[in-house]
Design a protein around this motif. Structure first.
Motif, short mmCIF file in Angstrom:
data_model
loop_
_atom_site.label_atom_id
_atom_site.label_comp_id
_atom_site.label_asym_id
_atom_site.label_seq_id
_atom_site.Cartn_x
_atom_site.Cartn_y
_atom_site.Cartn_z
N LEU A 30 -34.98 44.47 -6.03
CA LEU A 30 -34.72 44.53 -7.47
C LEU A 30 -34.92 45.93 -8.02
O LEU A 30 -34.46 46.25 -9.12
N ILE A 31 -35.62 46.79 -7.27
CA ILE A 31 -35.78 48.18 -7.67
C ILE A 31 -34.54 48.96 -7.24
O ILE A 31 -34.24 49.02 -6.05
N PRO A 32 -33.79 49.56 -8.17
CA PRO A 32 -32.60 50.32 -7.78
C PRO A 32 -32.97 51.49 -6.87
O PRO A 32 -33.96 52.18 -7.11
N MET A 33 -32.20 51.68 -5.83
CA MET A 33 -32.45 52.78 -4.91
C MET A 33 -31.57 53.97 -5.31
O MET A 33 -30.35 53.85 -5.34
N ASP A 34 -32.21 55.08 -5.63
CA ASP A 34 -31.47 56.31 -5.96
C ASP A 34 -30.51 56.10 -7.13
O ASP A 34 -29.37 56.54 -7.11
N LEU A 38 -30.59 52.57 -14.03
CA LEU A 38 -31.00 51.16 -14.15
C LEU A 38 -32.50 51.02 -14.00
O LEU A 38 -33.11 51.66 -13.15
N LEU A 39 -33.08 50.16 -14.84
CA LEU A 39 -34.49 49.83 -14.68
C LEU A 39 -34.66 48.85 -13.54
O LEU A 39 -35.54 49.01 -12.68
N LEU A 40 -33.82 47.81 -13.53
CA LEU A 40 -33.84 46.79 -12.49
C LEU A 40 -32.41 46.40 -12.13
O LEU A 40 -31.50 46.54 -12.96
N ILE A 41 -32.21 45.90 -10.93
CA ILE A 41 -30.88 45.43 -10.52
C ILE A 41 -30.51 44.22 -11.38
O ILE A 41 -31.23 43.23 -11.43
N ASN A 42 -29.36 44.31 -12.05
CA ASN A 42 -28.96 43.25 -12.98
C ASN A 42 -27.59 42.66 -12.67
O ASN A 42 -27.07 41.85 -13.44
N PRO A 47 -26.19 47.63 -6.75
CA PRO A 47 -26.67 48.44 -5.62
C PRO A 47 -25.54 49.06 -4.81
O PRO A 47 -25.81 49.83 -3.89
N LEU A 48 -24.29 48.73 -5.13
CA LEU A 48 -23.15 49.18 -4.32
C LEU A 48 -22.33 50.27 -5.00
O LEU A 48 -21.21 50.57 -4.58
N LYS A 49 -22.87 50.87 -6.06
CA LYS A 49 -22.11 51.84 -6.84
C LYS A 49 -21.51 52.94 -5.98
O LYS A 49 -20.36 53.35 -6.17
N LYS A 50 -22.29 53.45 -5.03
CA LYS A 50 -21.83 54.60 -4.25
C LYS A 50 -20.69 54.23 -3.30
O LYS A 50 -19.93 55.11 -2.88
N TYR A 51 -20.58 52.94 -2.99
CA TYR A 51 -19.43 52.51 -2.18
C TYR A 51 -18.18 52.44 -3.05
O TYR A 51 -17.08 52.74 -2.60
N PHE A 52 -18.36 52.05 -4.32
CA PHE A 52 -17.21 52.00 -5.24
C PHE A 52 -16.71 53.41 -5.55
O PHE A 52 -15.51 53.63 -5.72
N THR A 53 -17.65 54.37 -5.66
CA THR A 53 -17.24 55.74 -5.99
C THR A 53 -16.73 56.50 -4.77
O THR A 53 -16.15 57.58 -4.91
N GLY A 54 -16.97 55.97 -3.57
CA GLY A 54 -16.52 56.64 -2.36
C GLY A 54 -17.53 57.58 -1.76
O GLY A 54 -17.29 58.19 -0.72
N GLU A 55 -18.73 57.69 -2.40
CA GLU A 55 -19.77 58.57 -1.86
C GLU A 55 -20.29 58.05 -0.52
O GLU A 55 -20.69 58.81 0.34
N THR A 284 -42.33 36.44 -8.80
CA THR A 284 -42.48 36.37 -7.34
C THR A 284 -41.66 37.46 -6.67
O THR A 284 -42.16 38.21 -5.81
N PHE A 285 -40.40 37.59 -7.06
CA PHE A 285 -39.52 38.57 -6.42
C PHE A 285 -39.83 39.99 -6.89
O PHE A 285 -39.71 40.94 -6.11
N LEU A 286 -40.24 40.16 -8.14
CA LEU A 286 -40.59 41.51 -8.62
C LEU A 286 -41.78 42.06 -7.84
O LEU A 286 -41.77 43.22 -7.42
N VAL A 287 -42.80 41.23 -7.65
CA VAL A 287 -43.98 41.69 -6.90
C VAL A 287 -43.61 41.93 -5.44
O VAL A 287 -44.02 42.93 -4.84
N TYR A 288 -42.83 41.02 -4.86
CA TYR A 288 -42.43 41.22 -3.47
C TYR A 288 -41.69 42.55 -3.29
O TYR A 288 -41.89 43.25 -2.29
N ASP A 289 -40.88 42.91 -4.26
CA ASP A 289 -40.10 44.14 -4.16
C ASP A 289 -40.91 45.40 -4.48
O ASP A 289 -40.35 46.48 -4.61
#
Length: 879
Positions: A30-34, A38-42, A47-55, A284-289
């Motif tokens: 749920l924590i966005p990587m790089d 975004l504060l949290l994945i919504n 999480p797939l932005k860089k694949y859409f942009t071609g990076e 539960t998932f926020l703490v796990y992440d």
């Protein structure tokens, strides 16, 4: 329709798209990587932005996932309505310039009508009013009757942001029937009533919108779809809302058991039950992440959710902490897709219980004060409370302002939040002013001079010294002409050998000298333009704008950093070799003292595998492989076989670092050794979890390994002397001593048990009777659990028929034990019920079988009161 629950639907969806040759991606944390936007994945695509942009590139350029998401924009509506929630999973299939509308539409239809067996006649389609292509596909190729395809405007069926990729949408709706409708015979998708439920949104990203509002077709259009897993489960289970699906019902049943409140018997209490049922999944998932409760950012989202759920437990009449009981249920029902939750159960429940405990320490006092404020406002015919009072509640008693606002709203009152925020800012300003000066917290890229700083002439790959000219000096954010002895600031030169922090590698330190001054460089950073700036303290004299200077990097420190940096590349290669190709870097720290390497991996790395990784790295070091650094185009680097160790936005020309004959090939702008033999040795010192699917390895190299070996040798020598044993025999000697200690402990325990039973005659003399049932209560100190059990069994056997309740106080811990004779257990009274009620008085909880049960407590000063309550508890249970 198939009889499927949430877990089965998720499995069917992913399997369906696996058959369609999609890469199946496990849910990202749920924590966005790089992604600082975004504060949290919504959303599933977030999480797939860089694949859409071609990076970033993905094999086949297509993927599918069930992504867990958090949305808190409507948190005040959660529970009040039956359709708002903070936590949900988003099913999605994605094309990164691969397939487009026809495939996306046909596969969505196939999944719903054939795999899920949803009747075609209850499915309606909406398309963007100008999207004739999508309309035609639905009508002519899929065969949906034209009267069930609705054209809607931009507000409903066009996805866009201010600038960038955008495009029309097509939504699939389920007709839930007239009973959910508004009564209009022409009701159709687009109506605000609940009849038509949108279950799947297909976004066709085919344009790029510029700042002037022009839409240009994309060369490689994308597909981004999203189907709420809970929503489609509602359809498949024919449920009225997301709280009626079986998975959430199981959570609600747990809340009913804890609270004693039946769902759907009281509207107000139903709200509390729904809030808890939603929020426990989120927490539960926020703490796990890897999120920890705090007063800022993601931590505050978690804190708010925990406190909100805890407060609503109190409204249901639940006393003491209870959230972890519900969290355990969440882990159980999500075990099919997320078995890692149960593996991390101890940490998750510990964090949630701790936060709930902290809140409960303050909530009673805060609620009492707030209730008085509400009562005073109503007596005075006011519709608000003073912002000063709300701030005092927050500042002095730790009572969260959002909870104050929520409770006020329930009482038709409000508070001026602008005034509250002004008071909060005044307090922060006082706090800032009271801090010691001398920091350079202003020196970041928000400073306009640093933002606009252009690329520096960096020569530090091959040179540790340089001659240059000072072109800019900053002090506390402002441009100045000089810095004098004792002052701190930033100095920027045309040319520099100093490496600016980036790619996980820390910035260089060293010295700058001029004819008039001597400066210590205590850190170096760079901006997005690769403009490098030096943090300095003037030790002697002064430094002036335009001065000619000599720059000297701390060579020994740089060498230690380069050893660690090249070691991360070797570590990456070894981890992929041992664990698999799914391993990728998720973050790093490269300093002079250690390296930290985060990787994508979904379970603890065993000690055996860590040793294999360490051996591979050290074996390569022993082979003295050369390290080559080359510049080439991005396309050439891909053909060469380079991988992006850091998922950055690379320029057309990239730097490739190669170890040996392609033992490791990475894109990297950092500093490296020339031959890996310079690393000397690598030692892994720890492995841990930092987030869902992310493991952290810490290691040391070179001189640090030697220092650790010396320290270990010193410890071994001391142990050898103290235990009078050769070093090679120490392990055997310690194992033998451990067995000897265990034997003595058992003998001591038996002696203590005999000693405790000696006093049972006196305890038996204290027997009492209530409602025809004999019972004994007794308090002991510092007794082991085994001895406590033995004493309880002894007293019960000698009592023959009755109840025994013991309290054992050991330090700051309390253990209660209740045991009931067979003739009474489960028929008249239960040990589990007795011990649960006794423990509650001391702020604890517990339970067990009808004949035997144990519980814990917190408040030692209430132990005697708890034991005194046994008589009334038995009397009530007997009735």
């Amino acid at each position: 329709m198939k009889d499927l629950g949430l877990n089965e639907i998720r499995k069917e969806f992913l399997e369906f798209f696996r058959e369609k040759e999609h890469n199946i991606i496990k849910s990202f944390p749920l924590i966005p990587m790089d992604d600082d936007s975004l504060l949290l994945i919504n959303a599933g695509m977030a999480p797939l932005k860089k694949y859409f942009t071609g990076e970033l590139k993905m094999p086949g350029n297509r993927a599918a996932s069930s992504q867990r998401c958090i949305r808190t924009a409507d948190i005040e509506s959660v529970g009040i309505t039956q359709r708002h929630g903070t936590f949900f999973e988003m099913l999605g299939n994605f094309s990164f310039g691969n397939y487009f509308k026809e495939e996306a539409i046909s596969w969505a239809w196939e999944f719903l009508t054939e795999r899920m067996e949803i009747p075609k006649e209850i499915l309606w389609i909406s398309v963007y009013e100008e999207d004739d292509e999508a309309f035609s596909i639905w009508k002519d190729k899929i065969g949906v009757p034209e009267e069930r395809i609705v054209r809607l405007g931009k507000e409903d069926n066009f996805w866009e942001i201010e600038e960038g990729p955008c495009g029309p949408c097509s939504e699939i709706h389920v007709d839930r029937g007239i009973k959910y409708g508004c009564g209009d015979p022409d009701c159709k998708p687009g109506c605000d009533c609940d009849r038509f439920l949108e279950v799947w949104n297909l976004v066709f990203t085919q344009f790029n919108k510029d700042s002037k509002g022009n839409y240009t077709p994309l060369k490689h259009p994308n597909i981004d779809t999203g189907m709420g897993l809970e929503r489609i489960t509602m359809v498949m289970e024919n449920a009225d809302n997301i709280f009626e699906i079986n998975l959430v019902k199981d959570i609600i049943h747990t809340i009913e058991d804890i609270s004693g409140v039946k769902y759907k018997t009281d509207d107000k209490k139903d709200i509390s039950i729904r809030i808890i049922a939603d929020h426990v999944r989120a927490m539960t998932f926020l703490v796990y992440d890897g999120i920890i409760p705090s007063n800022e950012g993601r931590g505050y989202v978690l804190r708010r959710i925990i406190r909100r759920a805890s407060r609503h437990g109190k409204l249901l009449g639940i006393k003491g902490k209870f959230l972890t009981e519900v969290v355990n249920k969440v882990m159980e029902i999500y075990n099919m897709e997320y078995p890692e939750l149960l593996r991390d159960k101890e940490r998750i429940t510990k964090i949630i219980a701790s936060e709930e405990g902290k809140f409960q320490e303050t909530i009673d006092q805060g609620l009492s004060i707030l209730e008085n404020l509400i009562e005073d406002a109503k007596k005075s015919n006011l519709d608000y409370i003073n912002s000063e009072d709300a701030f005092k509640l927050y500042d002095t008693y730790g009572f969260p302002i959002d909870l104050t606002v929520e409770i006020l709203k329930e009482n038709s009152l409000n508070v001026n939040l602008d005034e509250f925020n002004n008071l909060l800012e005044e307090q922060r300003e006082r706090s800032r002013s009271s801090r010691q000066s001398g920091n350079v917290g202003w020196a970041n890229e928000k400073n306009e001079y640093l933002i606009n700083l252009q690329e520096s002439n960096f020569i530090g790959y091959d040179n540790m010294t340089a001659e240059s000219e000072v072109i800019m000096i900053l002090k506390e954010g402002d441009l100045v002409n000089s810095l004098s002895a004792g002052e701190e600031g930033i100095v920027i030169t045309e040319t520099t050998p100093f490496y600016g922090e980036g790619g996980g590698q820390v910035g260089d330190t060293g010295l700058i000298k001029s004819e008039t001054g001597f400066l210590e460089v205590f850190d170096t950073k760079k901006n997005k333009n690769n403009g490098i700036y030096h943090f300095v303290t003037v030790k002697e004299g002064k430094i002036n704008l335009g001065d000619k200077v000599n720059l000297y990097v701390d060579v020994d420190r740089r060498h230690d950093i380069t050893k660690n940096h090249t070691a991360t590349h070797l570590l990456h290669r070894a981890l992929r070799e041992v664990l698999g190709d799914h391993v990728h870097q998720a973050g790093s720290y490269v300093g002079p003292d250690r390296l930290r390497f985060d990787i994508t991996h979904f379970e603890t790395i065993s000690k055996e595998d860590l040793l294999k990784v360490q051996d591979i790295v050290n074996d390569s070091i022993s082979r003295a492989l050369p390290v080559f650094k080359q510049s080439m185009t991005l396309k050439e680097s891909e053909e060469y076989g380079a991988t992006g160790l850091f998922e950055d936005k690379y320029k057309d020309i990239v730097r490739v670092v190669t170890v040996g004959d392609k033992f490791s090939v990475e894109l990297c702008g950092g500093c490296h050794v020339n031959n890996i033999s310079e690393i000397q040795m690598l030692k892994i010192v720890s492995e841990s979890s930092v987030a869902a699917g992310v493991r952290r390895i810490e290691a040391i190299t070179g001189r640090k390994v030697y220092e650790v070996l010396k320290d270990d040798e010193s410890v071994l020598n001391e142990l050898s002397d103290n235990l009078k044993s050769e070093k090679k025999d120490l392990a055997f000697k310690i194992r033998y001593m451990h067995i000897e200690v265990k034997t003595l402990e058992k003998e001591l325990s038996k002696l203590k048990e005999k000693d405790s039973l000696k006093g049972s005659d006196d305890i038996l003399k204290t027997v009492k009777e209530v409602s025809g049932i004999k019972f004994i209560t007794h308090r002991v100190s510092d007794m082991s659990v085994d001895n406590l059990r033995a004493l309880g069994d002894n007293l019960k056997d000698r009592l023959q028929s009755g109840v025994v309740v013991l309290a054992n106080v050991a330090g700051d811990k309390i253990n209660f034990l209740a045991t009931v004779s067979k003739d009474l257990a489960g028929k008249t009274i239960s040990a589990g019920n007795i011990v649960k009620e006794v423990a509650k008085i001391t702020g604890g909880n517990g339970g067990g079988r009808p004949d035997f049960a144990m519980a814990g407590g917190r408040h030692i000063d209430k132990v005697d009161e708890a034991l005194s309550s046994v008589e009334s508890i038995i009397n009530n249970l007997k009735k």
